[in-house]
Write an enzyme that holds these catalytic residues in place. Sequence first.
Site, short mmCIF file in Angstrom:
data_model
loop_
_atom_site.label_atom_id
_atom_site.label_comp_id
_atom_site.label_asym_id
_atom_site.label_seq_id
_atom_site.Cartn_x
_atom_site.Cartn_y
_atom_site.Cartn_z
CD GLU A 40 -2.69 1.15 2.59
OE1 GLU A 40 -3.81 1.68 2.57
OE2 GLU A 40 -2.20 0.63 3.62
CE LYS A 112 -7.50 0.93 3.33
NZ LYS A 112 -6.33 1.66 3.90
CB CYS A 154 -4.07 -1.63 4.50
SG CYS A 154 -3.14 -1.25 6.01
#
Length: 275
Positions: A40, A112, A154
């Site tokens: 990321e 995301k 993440c």
Amino acid sequence: MELVAIQLNAGADWPANQARLEGLLHQLPPGRPLLVQLPENAVVFGNREAARRWAEPLGRGPVQETFSRWAREHGVWLVVGAIPTCIEGSDKLHSTCLVYDDQGRRQAHYHKVHLFDVQVADGHGRYQESATYQAGNELCVIDSPFGRLGLSICYDLRFPELYRALRERGAEILMVPAAFTRVTGQAHWLPLLQARAIENQCYVLAAAQVGDHGAGRQTWGHSVILDPWGEIKACLPTGEGLVAAPLEPERLAGIRRQMPVAQHARLTAVWRDNP
């Protein structure tokens, strides 16, 4: 076939990060095919202004052209963990994972879904991704020569329902590029990754940021590759570098055949039939 995770200590300057990534890519194993994942914030990290400066519209711009070129020149499938991409008509950005094939063609993207708005007991303290980013709302599973890839980024790791949905869509390799803080990573990184691998019977490829990024931000590192039994096949605790491990489709198939948890799952049906 091999899986590769690249660990990086990125800063707020894309040209400097680009130079380090180029050096790491030259350390790739010689065999092909390779599925290579960057962490990321591979473009810039830890600076909201830098993210806005280097953000590009999806599918256009010199940063994305660089990733396409790297995939083509190295002959690898390249998963770019997350970069800032523009949203038309908004001052917010998406945090976007990109997948390029070995010809440099973009095969998929994922915005995301879960944004990191939390308080952490470290030198940085308050994290608020929603100040800069807008959450995505679509899952992504794509075919590749390595199997079906399920994309995530993440903080998504803390939401098991996302990974169950990826598995239900056929995911065989879960992609988890990350920048876990040192505090949360030390406590939860590996247990969460192993849980996602075990409960979904998937390989997990998790490339991470590592070290000090300024402004009190420290990341945990420990880029890791897990097999569908939750076993660690390769891990890099500290420092920049890469880890690689072979992909064994027959092992994945064997684990799923011997313990067919996906076929045994009942709660979804129970809840649907008994609202």
